[in-house]
Design a protein around this motif. Structure first.
Motif, PDB file in Angstrom:
ATOM      1  N   SER A  93       0.827  -1.195   0.000  1.00  0.00           N
ATOM      2  CA  SER A  93       0.000   0.000   0.000  1.00  0.00           C
ATOM      3  C   SER A  93       0.867   1.253   0.000  1.00  0.00           C
ATOM      4  O   SER A  93       0.378   2.345  -0.068  1.00  0.00           O
ATOM      5  CB  SER A  93      -0.909  -0.001   1.220  1.00  0.00           C
ATOM      6  N   TYR A  94       2.175   1.064   0.105  1.00  0.00           N
ATOM      7  CA  TYR A  94       3.064   2.221   0.091  1.00  0.00           C
ATOM      8  C   TYR A  94       4.279   1.882  -0.755  1.00  0.00           C
ATOM      9  O   TYR A  94       4.549   0.724  -1.047  1.00  0.00           O
ATOM     10  CB  TYR A  94       3.524   2.551   1.513  1.00  0.00           C
ATOM     11  N   LYS A  95       4.991   2.920  -1.140  1.00  0.00           N
ATOM     12  CA  LYS A  95       6.247   2.731  -1.861  1.00  0.00           C
ATOM     13  C   LYS A  95       7.319   3.520  -1.153  1.00  0.00           C
ATOM     14  O   LYS A  95       7.042   4.547  -0.535  1.00  0.00           O
ATOM     15  CB  LYS A  95       6.106   3.258  -3.299  1.00  0.00           C
ATOM     16  N   LEU A 124       2.536   4.797   8.731  1.00  0.00           N
ATOM     17  CA  LEU A 124       2.832   6.186   8.324  1.00  0.00           C
ATOM     18  C   LEU A 124       1.718   6.739   7.450  1.00  0.00           C
ATOM     19  O   LEU A 124       1.569   7.942   7.306  1.00  0.00           O
ATOM     20  CB  LEU A 124       4.144   6.243   7.542  1.00  0.00           C
ATOM     21  N   ASN A 125       0.962   5.805   6.839  1.00  0.00           N
ATOM     22  CA  ASN A 125      -0.189   6.206   6.038  1.00  0.00           C
ATOM     23  C   ASN A 125       0.212   7.111   4.875  1.00  0.00           C
ATOM     24  O   ASN A 125      -0.424   8.122   4.623  1.00  0.00           O
ATOM     25  CB  ASN A 125      -1.197   6.915   6.936  1.00  0.00           C
ATOM     26  N   LYS A 126       1.305   6.760   4.231  1.00  0.00           N
ATOM     27  CA  LYS A 126       1.762   7.565   3.103  1.00  0.00           C
ATOM     28  C   LYS A 126       1.885   6.671   1.880  1.00  0.00           C
ATOM     29  O   LYS A 126       2.284   5.519   1.996  1.00  0.00           O
ATOM     30  CB  LYS A 126       3.120   8.190   3.403  1.00  0.00           C
ATOM     31  N   LYS A 127       1.571   7.234   0.749  1.00  0.00           N
ATOM     32  CA  LYS A 127       1.711   6.492  -0.496  1.00  0.00           C
ATOM     33  C   LYS A 127       3.178   6.360  -0.847  1.00  0.00           C
ATOM     34  O   LYS A 127       3.643   5.324  -1.278  1.00  0.00           O
ATOM     35  CB  LYS A 127       0.995   7.246  -1.614  1.00  0.00           C
ATOM     36  N   GLU A 179       0.773   2.848  -8.920  1.00  0.00           N
ATOM     37  CA  GLU A 179       0.689   2.759  -7.459  1.00  0.00           C
ATOM     38  C   GLU A 179       0.948   4.105  -6.795  1.00  0.00           C
ATOM     39  O   GLU A 179       0.491   4.367  -5.697  1.00  0.00           O
ATOM     40  CB  GLU A 179       1.731   1.767  -6.946  1.00  0.00           C
ATOM     41  N   LEU A 180       1.730   4.940  -7.474  1.00  0.00           N
ATOM     42  CA  LEU A 180       2.197   6.163  -6.850  1.00  0.00           C
ATOM     43  C   LEU A 180       1.373   7.385  -7.244  1.00  0.00           C
ATOM     44  O   LEU A 180       1.002   8.196  -6.421  1.00  0.00           O
ATOM     45  CB  LEU A 180       3.652   6.371  -7.293  1.00  0.00           C
ATOM     46  N   PHE A 181       1.102   7.481  -8.547  1.00  0.00           N
ATOM     47  CA  PHE A 181       0.526   8.725  -9.054  1.00  0.00           C
ATOM     48  C   PHE A 181      -0.962   8.598  -9.352  1.00  0.00           C
ATOM     49  O   PHE A 181      -1.406   7.597  -9.922  1.00  0.00           O
ATOM     50  CB  PHE A 181       1.255   9.168 -10.330  1.00  0.00           C
ATOM     51  N   ILE A 202       1.375  12.843  -6.752  1.00  0.00           N
ATOM     52  CA  ILE A 202       1.378  11.789  -5.737  1.00  0.00           C
ATOM     53  C   ILE A 202       0.303  12.107  -4.715  1.00  0.00           C
ATOM     54  O   ILE A 202      -0.528  11.272  -4.389  1.00  0.00           O
ATOM     55  CB  ILE A 202       2.761  11.675  -5.068  1.00  0.00           C
ATOM     56  N   GLU A 203       0.326  13.329  -4.223  1.00  0.00           N
ATOM     57  CA  GLU A 203      -0.738  13.803  -3.333  1.00  0.00           C
ATOM     58  C   GLU A 203      -1.312  15.054  -3.987  1.00  0.00           C
ATOM     59  O   GLU A 203      -0.585  16.011  -4.229  1.00  0.00           O
ATOM     60  CB  GLU A 203      -0.188  14.174  -1.944  1.00  0.00           C
TER      61      GLU A 203
END
Lengths: 368, 341
Positions: free
Chosen positions: A99-101, A123-126, B189-191, B207-208
């Motif tokens: 769920s994160y990178k 951390l709840n961050k992508k 997954e990121l963007f 990304i955000e």
């Protein structure tokens, strides 16, 4: 297995929102049964089952689906449904683990410090950057930080020291005292009494003897205008034998005579070792002596205890060479310090006082 | 859900338009079966609409003139220009006939037509089949310039062009035909991306969505996926965060929708495949400057292909055309300029 797909909607929409399903997973449904309603920007479209079978939802409720996307399946048997389910659930969980990178730098840092998947996903961050992990590491260190709680005694010391520094503007005077005569005298008394006699035993006696000359050094400042002289000379002496700092007080009735001070100091040293002072041993000091006679201690600047005007500090015995009638001789000295409340006395008075003590030590006249 | 390729989306869009509106016709070389157009965008179309898919001889000037005339008469032609390099042959009908006719006769004429052009290089097709021709069509009254993108749904874009009721030229980067579209706001997954501005003209990838990026990259759709690759590399290798903003309509091109992102980032890179000199990016940069010149480390960097014809040798072509490494280095350069003040 028959898929149920999102039909062509209208010119404006190529996706729509699935409302709730009307049937449960694994439920046997019939052709024509209502499965769900799709909501586009303009209309709601009912989706009906086209053949009998067991229902299995492929898309989540309240999510967007596109034209042509599979909403659900109708299986001919439950066995067929379960086989499909196992396969699809397996691939779904494989996806959800990532769920994160991590950026390359963050990945190396995470490997180095062995952050767990839970820590990282919390951390709840992508995208996790190096700075995120540095912060995480800092929290981890803060969490593990060793703690030493202050002893009860030290907490009391802490309070006293803080109060002194906050309220008493102290000045400090340092004077050299040549002490060969005193050392000889103390040794003789010690041999006589079969106890150790040092400055801690001798100074209380001297302080008692000069009290009337220097009343302002014995007592306390009541307010801005008033000094209250002490009725009697109770001399505190610092003792620290490794069990914490104590300042027991040699009371006036004992302070005037060396055989008494020697005896009481012996008793206090034992009490310090066992941490067994009584409350009364530590009370009502008028003036205090800070003993710092470990080798090579030049001097210390003591605090002034609240309710007193000064504290005397005694450093280690030092030696120096001196010319005596043309020949080189050895001479011993100590640095005698005086921290004094500048609101009560000034340098001139303090010098007079300390010079008087110096003279008493240099012309040693104490006898048993 | 099955992901859709960009060429499939384009094919479906045209098919759908022809289903919905009988005025829509397709005109061009080799557009009929069994060929279906050089890049197969018209595949199957002449089977479904035998009377409305018109194969022409090699005659760009002729069939664009014909399409313009049909448009004046109420048809909605979609012209297939096999290679955008050939648009020079249709420059006269587009400039002197179609675009002028809209406002030349006192009353405004509805003139809905789209000229689709397979555009760009990276395939080793040499100097005559690899050019990016967009800039030659910008600044012409009544002529709108659009570009194919992985973000924008072509059914929506084609409807938008037809509803302009003036001629539109649509550039399609050849290398992205077979790529998958970005759908449902997700790139990888990121963007993610979202649309901004009138007619959802700008797709902004981030990304955000609400974060302030280090650099904002602006580029037409043809190089969007290349920029996304670079964006991923920048964040993973250098922790440099970029947003990528991609317009569907290049000219006239409003920037209101992206000013907020531009001002927040301060550092802008405008990337395009066309050769340098009088580029799309120059026009956008001039529009952006008033918003950025008060900023301490505001800077705009333009990146185009070299001032050169496009070599046929793949190696030399890669030296001339904008590549991933060029975009990457331009972002690093912007970061360095900002750092050094």
């Amino acid at each position: 297995m028959r898929p149920i797909v999102v039909p062509q909607l209208n010119a404006n929409d190529n996706s729509c929102l699935i409302q709730n399903y009307y049937c449960a997973e694994g439920e046997f449904i019939h052709s024509g049964d209502l499965i769900t309603t799709l909501e586009t920007s303009k209309a709601a479209i009912d989706i009906e089952c086209e053949a009998d079978g067991y229902f299995y939802p492929a898309a989540k409720e309240q999510t967007d689906v596109r034209t042509g996307e599979v909403i659900a399946f109708v299986f001919e048997s439950l066995q067929e449904m379960n086989t499909y389910k196992e396969l699809s659930v397996g691939s779904a969980t494989a996806e959800s683990t990532a769920s994160y990178k991590l950026s390359n730098q963050a990945e190396a840092f995470a490997a180095l410090h062995q952050f767990s998947q839970q820590e990282l996903s919390a951390l709840n961050k992508k995208l996790i950057k190096l700075s995120d992990l540095e912060e995480l590491l800092k929290q981890r260190i803060d969490g593990d930080e060793a703690r030493i709680l202050l002893s009860k005694n030290q907490k009391q010391v802490s309070k006293t020291v803080a109060e002194s520094h906050k309220n008493i503007p102290n000045a400090f005077l340092l004077m050299k005292v040549y002490c060969d005569e005193a050392l000889t005298g103390m040794r003789e008394i010690g041999e006589q009494l079969e106890v150790i006699v040092g400055f801690g035993e001798v100074l209380p006696v001297l302080l008692v003897s000069i009290k009337d000359e220097f009343p302002l050094m014995y007592g306390k400042l009541k307010d801005e205008d008033t000094f209250i002289p002490a009725a009697e000379v109770n001399v505190g002496v610092t003792i620290d034998v490794g069990t914490g700092l104590y300042i027991p007080v040699i009371k006036a009735e004992h302070a005037g005579r060396i055989e008494h001070t020697a005896e009481i100091m012996m008793e206090y040293k034992y009490k310090a070792l066992r941490s067994s002072f009584a409350e009364t041993d530590l009370m009502n000091g008028t003036i205090t002596i800070s003993l710092n006679t470990s080798a090579d201690v030049v001097s210390v600047i003591p605090i002034i205890l609240p309710g007193q005007t000064g504290m005397i500090s005694v450093g280690a015995v030092m030696k120096e060479l001196v010319l005596k009638e043309g020949t080189v001789a050895e001479r011993s000295y100590i640095n005698l310090g005086l921290a004094y409340d500048h609101r009560v006395v000034n340098g001139f008075y303090a010098v007079e006082f300390l010079a008087r003590l110096k003279s008493k030590l240099e012309h040693f006249e104490i006898n048993v | 859900m099955k992901q859709e390729k960009i060429n499939e989306n384009l094919r479906h869009a045209i098919h759908q338009l022809m289903c919905e509106d009988e005025a829509v016709v397709v005109i061009g070389e080799d557009v009929r079966e069994p060929y279906g157009g050089a890049f197969k965008i018209n595949k199957g179309l002449s089977d479904d609409f035998p009377d409305r898919v018109i194969g022409t001889p090699i005659s760009e000037e002729g069939f664009v003139n014909m399409a313009s005339g049909m448009a004046i008469m109420g048809h909605k032609p979609i012209v297939d220009m096999m290679f955008s390099d050939f648009t020079t042959l249709s420059f006269d009908p587009l400039l002197n006939f179609a675009s002028k006719s809209v406002t030349m006769y006192g009353d405004k004429l509805d003139l809905s037509m789209i000229v689709r052009c397979a555009n760009g290089g990276y395939r080793g097709y040499g100097p005559t089949h690899s050019q990016s021709m967009q800039k030659y069509f910008m600044g012409i009254p009544n002529l709108s310039v659009y570009e194919l993108s992985p973000f924008h749904d072509n059914y929506y874009v084609f409807n938008r062009m037809l509803s302009e009721k003036n001629p539109c030229i649509f550039f399609e980067e050849k290398i992205i035909y077979s790529q998958y579209r970005y759908e449902n706001g997700v790139i990888d997954e990121l963007f993610n991306y979202s649309f901004k501005g009138d007619h959802e003209n700008w797709a902004v990838a981030s990304i955000e969505e609400n974060s302030v990026p280090d650099v904002l990259i602006l580029c037409p759709g043809g190089l969007a996926s290349m920029c996304m690759k670079v964006a991923e590399k920048l964040i993973m290798a250098d922790e440099i965060e970029v947003k990528v903003a991609v317009p569907s309509k290049l000219y006239p091109c409003g920037i209101e929708a992206i000013i907020e992102d531009a001002v927040a980032a301060g550092k802008i890179l405008i990337v395009e495949e066309g050769t340098s000199g009088h580029t799309w990016g120059e026009g956008i940069a001039v529009k952006l400057y008033p918003y950025l010149n008060k900023q301490k480390d505001g800077a705009i960097e333009l990146l185009s292909s070299s001032d050169s014809i496009i070599p046929a040798s793949k190696y030399y072509e890669s030296q001339v055309l904008v590549g991933e490494q060029d975009i990457y280095e331009s972002v690093l350069k912007l970061m360095k300029i900002a750092k050094e003040g």
